[in-house]
Design a protein around this motif. Structure first.
Motif, short mmCIF file in Angstrom:
data_model
loop_
_atom_site.label_atom_id
_atom_site.label_comp_id
_atom_site.label_asym_id
_atom_site.label_seq_id
_atom_site.Cartn_x
_atom_site.Cartn_y
_atom_site.Cartn_z
N VAL A 93 0.87 -1.17 0.00
CA VAL A 93 0.00 0.00 0.00
C VAL A 93 0.91 1.23 0.00
N THR A 94 0.81 2.05 -1.02
CA THR A 94 1.72 3.19 -1.17
C THR A 94 0.97 4.52 -1.17
N ALA A 95 1.74 5.58 -1.12
CA ALA A 95 1.19 6.94 -1.16
C ALA A 95 0.46 7.18 -2.48
N HIS A 96 0.90 6.52 -3.55
CA HIS A 96 0.25 6.68 -4.87
C HIS A 96 -1.19 6.17 -4.82
N ASP A 97 -1.46 5.16 -3.97
CA ASP A 97 -2.83 4.63 -3.86
C ASP A 97 -3.79 5.67 -3.30
N PHE A 98 -3.28 6.53 -2.44
CA PHE A 98 -4.12 7.60 -1.89
C PHE A 98 -4.33 8.71 -2.93
N VAL A 99 -3.27 9.07 -3.62
CA VAL A 99 -3.39 10.11 -4.66
C VAL A 99 -4.40 9.67 -5.72
N GLY A 148 -3.97 19.51 -3.59
CA GLY A 148 -2.85 19.46 -2.67
C GLY A 148 -2.58 18.12 -2.03
N VAL A 149 -2.50 17.06 -2.83
CA VAL A 149 -2.11 15.75 -2.33
C VAL A 149 -1.01 15.23 -3.24
N LYS A 150 0.09 14.76 -2.65
CA LYS A 150 1.26 14.39 -3.45
C LYS A 150 2.00 13.23 -2.81
N ALA A 151 2.42 12.29 -3.65
CA ALA A 151 3.26 11.19 -3.19
C ALA A 151 4.72 11.64 -3.30
N ILE A 152 5.33 11.98 -2.17
CA ILE A 152 6.73 12.41 -2.17
C ILE A 152 7.61 11.23 -2.59
N ASP A 153 7.29 10.06 -2.08
CA ASP A 153 7.87 8.80 -2.51
C ASP A 153 6.84 7.73 -2.19
N ASP A 154 7.19 6.45 -2.37
CA ASP A 154 6.21 5.38 -2.18
C ASP A 154 5.58 5.38 -0.80
N TYR A 155 6.32 5.83 0.21
CA TYR A 155 5.83 5.72 1.58
C TYR A 155 5.74 7.06 2.30
N THR A 156 5.66 8.14 1.52
CA THR A 156 5.49 9.47 2.10
C THR A 156 4.40 10.21 1.34
N LEU A 157 3.33 10.56 2.06
CA LEU A 157 2.20 11.27 1.47
C LEU A 157 2.13 12.67 2.07
N GLU A 158 2.06 13.67 1.18
CA GLU A 158 1.96 15.06 1.63
C GLU A 158 0.59 15.62 1.26
N VAL A 159 -0.07 16.21 2.23
CA VAL A 159 -1.39 16.80 2.01
C VAL A 159 -1.35 18.24 2.50
N LYS A 160 -1.74 19.17 1.61
CA LYS A 160 -1.75 20.59 1.98
C LYS A 160 -3.19 21.08 2.06
N THR A 161 -3.47 21.85 3.11
CA THR A 161 -4.80 22.42 3.31
C THR A 161 -4.73 23.94 3.26
N THR A 162 -5.88 24.55 3.03
CA THR A 162 -5.93 26.01 2.95
C THR A 162 -6.06 26.66 4.32
N VAL A 163 -6.54 25.90 5.29
CA VAL A 163 -6.65 26.38 6.68
C VAL A 163 -6.28 25.24 7.60
N ARG A 164 -6.03 25.55 8.84
CA ARG A 164 -5.75 24.51 9.83
C ARG A 164 -7.05 23.75 10.10
N VAL A 165 -7.03 22.42 9.97
CA VAL A 165 -8.20 21.58 10.19
C VAL A 165 -7.93 20.69 11.40
N SER A 166 -8.54 21.04 12.53
CA SER A 166 -8.23 20.35 13.77
C SER A 166 -8.70 18.90 13.79
N PHE A 167 -9.69 18.57 12.93
CA PHE A 167 -10.25 17.22 12.91
C PHE A 167 -9.81 16.44 11.67
N PHE A 168 -8.67 16.84 11.09
CA PHE A 168 -8.22 16.21 9.85
C PHE A 168 -7.97 14.71 10.01
N ASP A 169 -7.36 14.31 11.11
CA ASP A 169 -7.07 12.89 11.31
C ASP A 169 -8.35 12.07 11.47
#
Length: 363
Positions: A93-99, A148-169
């Motif tokens: 299961v890789t970061a690409h699967d989420f993208v 704003g979702v990017k696979a930095i590598d197979d096992y690193t996923l970067e997600v960028k938001t426009t505001v701080r989202v306290s319930f993101f997890d």
């Protein structure tokens, strides 16, 4: 509120590691990019894990994500993924699967694409994609890649938001944010998620049989990263069962969980197996804004004021349903001071025939 009969497992004399669950509903589809009904989402939860999940106490814990780093401004979430998380075909299961999955929900115009946009997940670029879909525009690859979702590598996923989202997890534990194996999904085409052979999971269970309108069966996924904590060997969902039939099956020891209706309350209310629990569903009228009359705010207000929700719950549904005074029901969220959101905000609407007539006249 849902009324249930609940046992502790071991239906029909089977080993206690088999749990059988009766459902009034059927599974519609298992494609997390457009599944939107409760029964389908429960089945998806059984076979697929996202970045996070809930533990037995309801707390959010990591699942596919091994760790998360949040930028100082709270706008960039960097997830490191577990390398021991596998799809049941052996693929990692890789970061690409989420993208792929997150872009797919916009490609398919799935019901929950709005959850990626402003006010909820607030992912960069998602509001623009949502606006284009709402305007009837077709999305290009460049449009999708702007999110704003990017696979930095197979096992690193970067997600960028426009505001701080306290319930993101917490959001990441909801199926529309789950990963999808691109190679498998594309090979299945329109058949993806339509039967037990065309769904690929990475979760605690593997679907072995699905007979729409009848039954779905799951077996423990022995390759699951946390399989030592999965206590069940088998999970069975009896689909589209009438409450009376479900109750009879429960009494016969054939099921461990049976939703019942108000007609059966008197019969079972003194039984130790009888439970009343909150269930996570909100029912509401969705009006057609393309209709010139319903496009009028006062006409819609009149309709809302004309609905006697208390009478509907107590004398029509009679299933333990509670009156919803607003789109966010009571019992869902509390303020930092512990005050229920609905109480803190007040009721958005109520039953008032006089005001309903006034609004209709004005409309």
């Amino acid at each position: 509120m849902v009324l249930t009969l609940t046992g502790c497992g071991g239906s029909n004399g089977d080993d206690i590691t088999t749990y059988t669950y009766s459902s009034e509903l059927d599974i519609k589809k298992l494609d997390s990019s457009d599944a939107d009904d409760g029964c389908s989402l429960k089945a998806i939860h059984a076979v697929i894990d996202g970045l996070t999940k809930t533990d037995k106490k309801g707390n959010i814990v990591n699942a596919v994500a091994k760790s998360e780093e949040l930028s100082e401004d709270g706008l960039t979430h960097t997830y490191k993924l577990r390398k021991d998380f596998k799809w049941t075909n052996g693929d990692p299961v890789t970061a690409h699967d989420f993208v792929y999955a997150w872009q797919r929900i916009f490609r398919k115009k799935g019901s929950y694409y709005y959850m990626f946009a402003d006010g909820i997940a607030s992912i960069e670029g998602a509001q623009e994609l949502s606006d284009k879909i709402d305007a009837g525009e077709e999305l290009t690859d460049d449009d999708l890649n702007s999110m704003g979702v990017k696979a930095i590598d197979d096992y690193t996923l970067e997600v960028k938001t426009t505001v701080r989202v306290s319930f993101f997890d917490e959001l990441m534990a909801f199926p529309c944010f789950f990963p999808i194996n691109e190679k498998f999904a594309e090979k299945q085409g329109d058949k993806y998620g339509k039967n037990a052979k065309t769904i690929l999971g990475n979760g605690a269970f593997t679907m072995t049989n699905w007979e729409p309108g009848s039954v779905v069966e799951f077996e423990k996924n022995e390759s699951y990263y946390d399989q030592k904590h999965v206590k069940l060997n088998k999970l069975v969902m009896k689909l589209v069962q009438e409450p009376k039939v479900a109750a009879q099956a429960f009494e016969a020891g054939e099921t461990d969980y049976a939703p019942i209706n108000s007609d059966l309350v008197d019969k079972y209310k003194d039984d130790e197996a009888f439970k009343q629990v909150y269930d996570g569903f909100l029912f509401y009228i969705s009006v057609n804004f393309q209709n010139s009359d319903l496009a009028n705010l006062n006409v819609r207000k009149a309709i809302s004021l004309a609905i006697n929700r208390k009478d509907l719950c107590e004398n029509v549904l009679k299933d333990g349903s509670q009156v919803a005074g607003g789109f966010i029901p009571s019992g869902l969220a509390t303020s930092p001071d512990g005050v229920d959101f609905r109480k803190d905000s007040g009721n958005f609407t109520s039953y008032d025939k006089k005001k309903a007539q006034e609004s209709l006249d004005e409309g």
